[in-house]
Design an enzyme around this catalytic site. Structure first.
Site, PDB file in Angstrom:
ATOM      1  N   CYS A  94       0.850  -1.199   0.000  1.00  0.00           N
ATOM      2  CA  CYS A  94       0.000   0.000   0.000  1.00  0.00           C
ATOM      3  C   CYS A  94       0.881   1.242   0.000  1.00  0.00           C
ATOM      4  CB  CYS A  94      -0.972  -0.006   1.175  1.00  0.00           C
ATOM      5  SG  CYS A  94      -0.352   0.765   2.670  1.00  0.00           S
ATOM      6  N   GLU A  95       0.489   2.203  -0.803  1.00  0.00           N
ATOM      7  CA  GLU A  95       1.345   3.376  -0.962  1.00  0.00           C
ATOM      8  C   GLU A  95       1.189   4.357   0.204  1.00  0.00           C
ATOM      9  OE1 GLU A  95       0.254   5.000  -4.719  1.00  0.00           O
ATOM     10  OE2 GLU A  95      -1.384   6.210  -3.915  1.00  0.00           O
ATOM     11  N   HIS A  96       0.238   4.110   1.083  1.00  0.00           N
ATOM     12  CA  HIS A  96       0.064   5.025   2.216  1.00  0.00           C
ATOM     13  C   HIS A  96       0.968   4.666   3.389  1.00  0.00           C
ATOM     14  CE1 HIS A  96      -4.102   5.413   0.281  1.00  0.00           C
ATOM     15  NE2 HIS A  96      -3.358   6.420  -0.088  1.00  0.00           N
ATOM     16  N   HIS A  97       1.200   3.368   3.610  1.00  0.00           N
ATOM     17  CA  HIS A  97       2.005   2.932   4.754  1.00  0.00           C
ATOM     18  C   HIS A  97       3.206   2.093   4.345  1.00  0.00           C
ATOM     19  CE1 HIS A  97      -2.182   3.491   6.186  1.00  0.00           C
ATOM     20  NE2 HIS A  97      -1.580   4.078   7.209  1.00  0.00           N
ATOM     21  N   GLN A 135      -5.496  -0.443  -3.739  1.00  0.00           N
ATOM     22  CA  GLN A 135      -6.207  -1.576  -4.363  1.00  0.00           C
ATOM     23  C   GLN A 135      -7.180  -1.113  -5.443  1.00  0.00           C
ATOM     24  OE1 GLN A 135      -7.779  -4.453  -1.573  1.00  0.00           O
ATOM     25  NE2 GLN A 135      -9.317  -5.140  -3.044  1.00  0.00           N
ATOM     26  N   HIS A 163      -5.148  -6.084   3.978  1.00  0.00           N
ATOM     27  CA  HIS A 163      -4.131  -5.040   4.073  1.00  0.00           C
ATOM     28  C   HIS A 163      -3.498  -5.070   5.454  1.00  0.00           C
ATOM     29  CE1 HIS A 163      -5.298  -2.617   0.386  1.00  0.00           C
ATOM     30  NE2 HIS A 163      -6.222  -3.550   0.452  1.00  0.00           N
ATOM     31  N   CYS A 165      -1.797  -2.885   6.799  1.00  0.00           N
ATOM     32  CA  CYS A 165      -1.937  -1.599   7.500  1.00  0.00           C
ATOM     33  C   CYS A 165      -3.269  -1.527   8.236  1.00  0.00           C
ATOM     34  CB  CYS A 165      -1.780  -0.422   6.532  1.00  0.00           C
ATOM     35  SG  CYS A 165      -2.998  -0.358   5.217  1.00  0.00           S
TER      36      CYS A 165
HETATM   37 ZN    ZN Z   1      -2.089   1.355   4.022  1.00  0.00          ZN
END
Ligand code: ZN
Length: 212
Positions: A94-97, A135, A163, A165
């Protein structure tokens, strides 16, 4: 886009090139070391000494899809029903975490003039999964790319993933899975085709609940 030349066997090889910068493992290792030290992780012990280098290689691998050739064949038999590859493994980050998310993809298409080697559907998923992702975008990119490259009558993609995260931090929703779908062409516009696709490719919880 220009049509690639067809080889003698009627196949149309297409070298898949993806946009990404070069991997600099030395710089990544230095950054990983600084990152871990900033988090209070001591790297003095023998087993942790090479961890920054392993981190750099692991992320380098997760962000590097293998190149492949998308080979298509003429649909000589005029097959016009759904072609579906179920439970293709999905491994992404995931590109956020920058934590992994993993699960399965069900990828189907209604053939037009050409058909595709079945293993290629998994390679298309990998091509878009091996990069920092969300996703929703991954699902749309796989569907859109197949629509553009293969020009079928329709494409459908369902991805179910867990996920880390969401399960390791934050809400800690262990076991929660996220389902996304993207439809193109007839699978989007024709209710019958759409229903057939989801009956065959729908998320696993449907089969689990309907089996009871
Ligand atoms: Zn994430």
């Amino acid at each position: 886009m220009d049509e690639p030349a067809t080889d003698g066997a009627g196949r149309r090889p297409l070298r898949v090139v993806h946009e990404r910068g070069a991997v600099d493992l030395t710089a990544a290792e230095a950054a990983a070391r600084a990152f871990l030290l900033a988090l209070g992780v001591s790297l003095d012990s023998e087993s942790l000494r090479a961890t920054p280098a392993r981190m750099a290689r692991a992320y380098g691998e997760m962000f590097s899809p293998r190149p492949f050739e998308l080979t298509t064949f003429p649909n000589d038999e005029g097959y016009d029903e759904l072609v579906l590859a179920r439970s293709i493994p999905v491994q992404s980050v995931c590109e956020h975490h920058l934590l992994p998310f993993t699960g399965v993809a069900h990828v189907g298409y209604l053939p037009g003039g050409r058909i595709l080697g079945l293993s290629k559907l998994a390679r298309v998923v990998e091509m878009f999964a091996r990069r920092p992702q969300v996703q929703e975008r991954l699902t749309q990119q796989v569907a859109g790319w197949l629509q553009d490259q293969l020009a079928p009558r329709g494409v459908g993609v369902v991805i179910e993933a867990e996920h880390l995260c969401m399960t390791l931090r934050g809400v800690r929703a262990v076991g929660a899975s996220t389902v996304t779908s993207a439809l193109q062409g007839v699978l989007r516009t024709d209710p019958g085709s759409r229903a057939e696709f989801f009956a065959l490719a729908g998320p696993r919880f449907r089969q689990e609940t309907s089996a009871r």
